[in-house]
Write a protein that holds these residues in place. Structure first.
Motif, PDB file in Angstrom:
ATOM      1  N   ASN A  76       0.823  -1.219   0.000  1.00  0.00           N
ATOM      2  CA  ASN A  76       0.000   0.000   0.000  1.00  0.00           C
ATOM      3  C   ASN A  76       0.855   1.266   0.000  1.00  0.00           C
ATOM      4  OD1 ASN A  76       0.894   0.329   2.619  1.00  0.00           O
ATOM      5  ND2 ASN A  76      -1.063  -0.108   3.580  1.00  0.00           N
ATOM      6  N   ALA A  77       2.180   1.096   0.023  1.00  0.00           N
ATOM      7  CA  ALA A  77       3.080   2.252  -0.004  1.00  0.00           C
ATOM      8  C   ALA A  77       4.463   1.776  -0.421  1.00  0.00           C
ATOM      9  CB  ALA A  77       3.160   2.906   1.367  1.00  0.00           C
ATOM     10  N   GLY A  78       5.223   2.702  -0.996  1.00  0.00           N
ATOM     11  CA  GLY A  78       6.553   2.341  -1.463  1.00  0.00           C
ATOM     12  C   GLY A  78       7.446   1.804  -0.355  1.00  0.00           C
ATOM     13  N   MET A  79       7.170   2.241   0.876  1.00  0.00           N
ATOM     14  CA  MET A  79       8.076   1.878   1.966  1.00  0.00           C
ATOM     15  C   MET A  79       7.891   0.452   2.498  1.00  0.00           C
ATOM     16  SD  MET A  79       5.888   1.814   4.686  1.00  0.00           S
ATOM     17  CE  MET A  79       6.893   1.983   6.143  1.00  0.00           C
ATOM     18  N   ASN A  80       6.817  -0.220   2.098  1.00  0.00           N
ATOM     19  CA  ASN A  80       6.550  -1.543   2.680  1.00  0.00           C
ATOM     20  C   ASN A  80       7.749  -2.488   2.580  1.00  0.00           C
ATOM     21  OD1 ASN A  80       3.071  -1.801   1.500  1.00  0.00           O
ATOM     22  ND2 ASN A  80       3.952  -0.606   3.168  1.00  0.00           N
ATOM     23  N   LEU A 107      -1.409  -0.709  -4.113  1.00  0.00           N
ATOM     24  CA  LEU A 107      -2.846  -0.993  -4.217  1.00  0.00           C
ATOM     25  C   LEU A 107      -3.495  -0.571  -2.903  1.00  0.00           C
ATOM     26  CD1 LEU A 107      -4.780  -2.379  -6.239  1.00  0.00           C
ATOM     27  CD2 LEU A 107      -4.388  -4.517  -5.032  1.00  0.00           C
ATOM     28  N   ARG A 108      -4.469   0.340  -2.983  1.00  0.00           N
ATOM     29  CA  ARG A 108      -5.125   0.811  -1.744  1.00  0.00           C
ATOM     30  C   ARG A 108      -6.612   0.449  -1.780  1.00  0.00           C
ATOM     31  NH1 ARG A 108      -1.930   6.323   0.197  1.00  0.00           N
ATOM     32  NH2 ARG A 108      -0.046   5.153   0.698  1.00  0.00           N
ATOM     33  N   VAL A 109      -6.874  -0.814  -1.466  1.00  0.00           N
ATOM     34  CA  VAL A 109      -8.256  -1.297  -1.566  1.00  0.00           C
ATOM     35  C   VAL A 109      -8.700  -2.067  -0.333  1.00  0.00           C
ATOM     36  CG1 VAL A 109      -8.269  -1.437  -4.094  1.00  0.00           C
ATOM     37  CG2 VAL A 109      -7.429  -3.374  -2.765  1.00  0.00           C
ATOM     38  N   GLU A 143       1.090   4.143  -9.163  1.00  0.00           N
ATOM     39  CA  GLU A 143       2.546   4.102  -9.003  1.00  0.00           C
ATOM     40  C   GLU A 143       2.945   5.157  -7.997  1.00  0.00           C
ATOM     41  OE1 GLU A 143       5.303   3.992 -12.462  1.00  0.00           O
ATOM     42  OE2 GLU A 143       3.473   3.672 -13.594  1.00  0.00           O
ATOM     43  N   MET A 144       3.780   4.763  -7.074  1.00  0.00           N
ATOM     44  CA  MET A 144       4.290   5.723  -6.112  1.00  0.00           C
ATOM     45  C   MET A 144       5.784   5.906  -6.356  1.00  0.00           C
ATOM     46  SD  MET A 144       4.103   5.685  -1.981  1.00  0.00           S
ATOM     47  CE  MET A 144       2.378   5.898  -1.721  1.00  0.00           C
ATOM     48  N   LEU A 145       6.142   7.125  -6.739  1.00  0.00           N
ATOM     49  CA  LEU A 145       7.563   7.442  -6.893  1.00  0.00           C
ATOM     50  C   LEU A 145       8.101   7.710  -5.492  1.00  0.00           C
ATOM     51  CD1 LEU A 145       7.139   9.976  -9.839  1.00  0.00           C
ATOM     52  CD2 LEU A 145       8.010   7.643 -10.024  1.00  0.00           C
ATOM     53  N   PHE A 192       0.600  12.782  10.090  1.00  0.00           N
ATOM     54  CA  PHE A 192       1.370  11.767  10.821  1.00  0.00           C
ATOM     55  C   PHE A 192       1.078  10.462  10.111  1.00  0.00           C
ATOM     56  CE2 PHE A 192       2.525   8.716  14.032  1.00  0.00           C
ATOM     57  CZ  PHE A 192       3.648   9.289  14.612  1.00  0.00           C
ATOM     58  N   TRP A 193       2.081   9.951   9.399  1.00  0.00           N
ATOM     59  CA  TRP A 193       1.810   8.821   8.508  1.00  0.00           C
ATOM     60  C   TRP A 193       2.142   7.486   9.179  1.00  0.00           C
ATOM     61  CZ3 TRP A 193       3.534   4.569   5.828  1.00  0.00           C
ATOM     62  CH2 TRP A 193       2.679   4.139   4.813  1.00  0.00           C
ATOM     63  N   GLU A 194       1.213   6.542   9.043  1.00  0.00           N
ATOM     64  CA  GLU A 194       1.432   5.212   9.607  1.00  0.00           C
ATOM     65  C   GLU A 194       1.161   4.166   8.545  1.00  0.00           C
ATOM     66  OE1 GLU A 194       0.288   4.641  13.610  1.00  0.00           O
ATOM     67  OE2 GLU A 194      -0.532   6.667  13.801  1.00  0.00           O
ATOM     68  N   TRP A 215       2.699  14.883  -3.099  1.00  0.00           N
ATOM     69  CA  TRP A 215       3.908  14.232  -2.575  1.00  0.00           C
ATOM     70  C   TRP A 215       3.880  14.286  -1.055  1.00  0.00           C
ATOM     71  CZ3 TRP A 215       9.360  15.753  -4.899  1.00  0.00           C
ATOM     72  CH2 TRP A 215      10.271  14.720  -4.659  1.00  0.00           C
ATOM     73  N   ASN A 216       4.214  13.176  -0.467  1.00  0.00           N
ATOM     74  CA  ASN A 216       4.266  13.093   0.988  1.00  0.00           C
ATOM     75  C   ASN A 216       5.688  12.716   1.407  1.00  0.00           C
ATOM     76  OD1 ASN A 216       3.535  12.929   3.640  1.00  0.00           O
ATOM     77  ND2 ASN A 216       2.462  10.969   3.472  1.00  0.00           N
ATOM     78  N   ASN A 217       6.274  13.526   2.258  1.00  0.00           N
ATOM     79  CA  ASN A 217       7.615  13.225   2.800  1.00  0.00           C
ATOM     80  C   ASN A 217       7.444  12.832   4.260  1.00  0.00           C
ATOM     81  OD1 ASN A 217      10.313  14.937   1.216  1.00  0.00           O
ATOM     82  ND2 ASN A 217       8.287  14.632   0.328  1.00  0.00           N
ATOM     83  N   VAL A 218       7.699  11.582   4.558  1.00  0.00           N
ATOM     84  CA  VAL A 218       7.513  11.100   5.934  1.00  0.00           C
ATOM     85  C   VAL A 218       8.871  10.990   6.612  1.00  0.00           C
ATOM     86  CG1 VAL A 218       6.540   9.277   7.387  1.00  0.00           C
ATOM     87  CG2 VAL A 218       5.539   9.722   5.138  1.00  0.00           C
ATOM     88  N   PHE A 219       8.896  11.418   7.875  1.00  0.00           N
ATOM     89  CA  PHE A 219      10.133  11.326   8.645  1.00  0.00           C
ATOM     90  C   PHE A 219       9.927  10.222   9.675  1.00  0.00           C
ATOM     91  CE2 PHE A 219       9.581  15.764   7.189  1.00  0.00           C
ATOM     92  CZ  PHE A 219      10.512  15.682   6.165  1.00  0.00           C
ATOM     93  N   VAL A 278      13.979   8.670   6.087  1.00  0.00           N
ATOM     94  CA  VAL A 278      13.069   9.410   5.201  1.00  0.00           C
ATOM     95  C   VAL A 278      12.333   8.412   4.314  1.00  0.00           C
ATOM     96  CG1 VAL A 278      12.957  11.027   3.248  1.00  0.00           C
ATOM     97  CG2 VAL A 278      14.483  11.500   5.171  1.00  0.00           C
ATOM     98  N   ASP A 279      11.029   8.641   4.159  1.00  0.00           N
ATOM     99  CA  ASP A 279      10.189   7.804   3.301  1.00  0.00           C
ATOM    100  C   ASP A 279       9.294   8.741   2.511  1.00  0.00           C
ATOM    101  OD1 ASP A 279       8.002   6.351   2.283  1.00  0.00           O
ATOM    102  OD2 ASP A 279       7.030   6.278   4.249  1.00  0.00           O
ATOM    103  N   THR A 280       9.567   8.905   1.226  1.00  0.00           N
ATOM    104  CA  THR A 280       8.692   9.805   0.465  1.00  0.00           C
ATOM    105  C   THR A 280       7.878   9.032  -0.559  1.00  0.00           C
ATOM    106  OG1 THR A 280       9.790  10.531  -1.588  1.00  0.00           O
ATOM    107  CG2 THR A 280      10.695  11.364   0.511  1.00  0.00           C
ATOM    108  N   GLY A 281       6.732   9.577  -0.877  1.00  0.00           N
ATOM    109  CA  GLY A 281       5.881   8.945  -1.881  1.00  0.00           C
ATOM    110  C   GLY A 281       5.155   9.999  -2.681  1.00  0.00           C
ATOM    111  N   MET A 282       5.366   9.974  -3.990  1.00  0.00           N
ATOM    112  CA  MET A 282       4.671  10.925  -4.871  1.00  0.00           C
ATOM    113  C   MET A 282       3.748  10.133  -5.788  1.00  0.00           C
ATOM    114  SD  MET A 282       5.841  14.195  -6.929  1.00  0.00           S
ATOM    115  CE  MET A 282       7.434  13.704  -7.538  1.00  0.00           C
TER     116      MET A 282
HETATM  117  N1  SER Z   1       4.617   6.215   3.086  1.00  0.00           N
HETATM  118  C1  SER Z   1       4.130   7.501   2.694  1.00  0.00           C
HETATM  119  C2  SER Z   1       2.851   7.413   1.931  1.00  0.00           C
HETATM  120  O1  SER Z   1       2.486   6.372   1.497  1.00  0.00           O
HETATM  121  C3  SER Z   1       5.168   8.230   1.873  1.00  0.00           C
HETATM  122  O2  SER Z   1       5.783   7.395   0.986  1.00  0.00           O
HETATM  123  O3  SER Z   1       2.205   8.412   1.743  1.00  0.00           O
END
Ligand code: SER
Length: 383
Positions: free
Chosen positions: A39-43, A67-69, A90-92, A165-167, A210-214, A233-237
């Motif tokens: 559900n996110a690039g960081m998984n 995939l966010r379902v 697609e999440m850059l 605050f991203w989780e 774009w979301n930049n998560v710390f 750092v975890d970013t997702g565009m």
């Molecule tokens: N994990 C954050 C998000 O999905 C940034 O990549 O928004």
């Protein structure tokens, strides 16, 4: 720029800043009981954040199929009805595993958006975390200070825990985030209503890109936050949104990411996509969106079924069938006919689809046939 050039520019920008470019993880998650789908690039990097494993590269970037379902991040009901949510997208992303932090992340996101992609500065807003007393979390002064170097202060907005605050899920890596929003309205509308009042307000033309998560914490099962040994750092565009902004379109579906699929649906059904909010136009968007989610999930090893992840895919597929059956008046399997367009479009970036094209098309066709038989057996609604 074409969507391929836009994707490449992102990867090149971070490669030039010392990032290793890595492949997308599969969309189907097999080794994490807290997740069904990516559900996110960081998984795929969860263990690096938690300190369970050492990252081979301290800086990486990629484009990730997401995939966010289901679960914490679920956009399904918005998809097709609006013009900027998707099932699969697609999440850059760019990541730092214990390496750079807020200063560089913020500076680079600004540089990329305004110098490389040349988005006008007066169309951008950023949000930073306002803090949360209950969680014992302070306002993110550091992010605000970094932003002040680049953007006018009245464009830096405070956001609450829900937005800033991203989780990843109920448990796992998390932290405060700073989001970048773009105001795509025309000048007249922008004069009438101040864009900052529309940020995070479900306006279809004022959207987060774009979301930049710390990442600094690990959320525990009991709800508490434990500080991580290192900061990340975890970013997702959102790629489809970025393309829409850069191609100057009103809707993600009007970009070259979706236009070939929409044209194919028009050709198959003999109908015209009219860009509206009509049921018929929504059906076009639903099909153009869902075929991607269904195809890539099957290509990544998840067949439709009656349980778990397989059932989620079956439901998405059936949602698409219902739309073409009811609103495009098309009574034969349609989705599988879109496969050649999608497979070709993604051949260079996600070759797993074109290499299994006929298998994936067969699975989809069989599902469609079975569900169409069920729909045909239903009694006609009373008039
Ligand atoms: N994990 C954050 C998000 O999905 C940034 O990549 O928004």
């Amino acid at each position: 720029m074409t969507s391929s050039e836009i994707r490449q520019a992102y990867l090149d920008f971070f490669r030039d800043r010392g990032h290793a470019i890595v492949p997308s993880a599969p969309i189907v998650v097999k080794n994490d009981p807290t997740l069904m789908f990516t559900n996110a690039g960081m998984n795929q990097f969860k263990d690096y954040f938690l300190g369970n494993k050492k990252a081979p590269n301290a800086r990486v970037a990629d484009t990730q199929k997401c995939l966010r379902v289901s679960g914490k991040h679920n956009d399904l009901e918005e998809v097709g009805v609006d013009t900027y949510h998707h099932t699969m997208f697609e999440m850059l992303g760019n990541w730092s595993f214990g390496d750079y932090f807020k200063k560089e992340a913020i500076e680079w996101s600004w540089e990329l958006l305004t110098s490389v992609y040349k988005i006008p500065k007066d169309r951008l807003y950023v949000t930073v975390f306002e803090g949360d007393e209950k969680e014992g979390l302070p306002r993110d002064e550091e992010a605000a200070t970094e932003w002040k170097k680049w953007i006018a202060e009245d464009r830096i907005l405070l956001g609450n825990k829900k937005d800033n605050f991203w989780e990843m899920g109920d448990t796992g890596p998390c932290g405060p985030c700073t989001e970048i929003h773009v105001d795509c309205r025309n000048d007249e509308e922008r004069k009438l209503v101040d864009g900052k009042t529309l940020v995070n307000n479900d306006h279809p033309q004022v959207i987060e890109i774009w979301n930049n998560v710390f990442i600094q914490f690990n959320r525990q099962k009991d709800g508490s936050l434990v500080s991580l040994p290192q900061k990340h750092v975890d970013t997702g565009m959102g790629f489809e949104r970025l393309v829409r902004v850069l191609q100057g379109k009103q809707s993600n579906y009007d970009t070259d990411v979706f236009s070939n699929t929409i044209a194919k649906i028009a050709e198959i059904t003999g109908r015209k996509y009219d860009y509206s909010d009509s049921r018929e136009a929504i059906a076009f968007r639903v099909l153009a969106d869902h075929i991607r989610a269904i195809s890539f999930t099957i290509a990544d090893g998840q067949l439709p079924s009656n349980t778990g992840a397989g059932y989620v895919i079956r439901r998405i597929l059936r949602r698409a069938v219902r739309y073409y059956y009811s609103y495009l008046n098309y009574r034969q399997p349609l989705l599988h006919q879109l496969l050649p367009v999608i497979a070709q479009q993604f051949a260079a970036v996600f070759p797993e689809l074109i290499s299994q094209e006929s298998f994936v098309a067969r699975v989809i066709r069989e599902e469609e046939e079975a569900f169409l038989r069920t729909l045909e057996k239903r009694p006609a609604p009373h008039r």
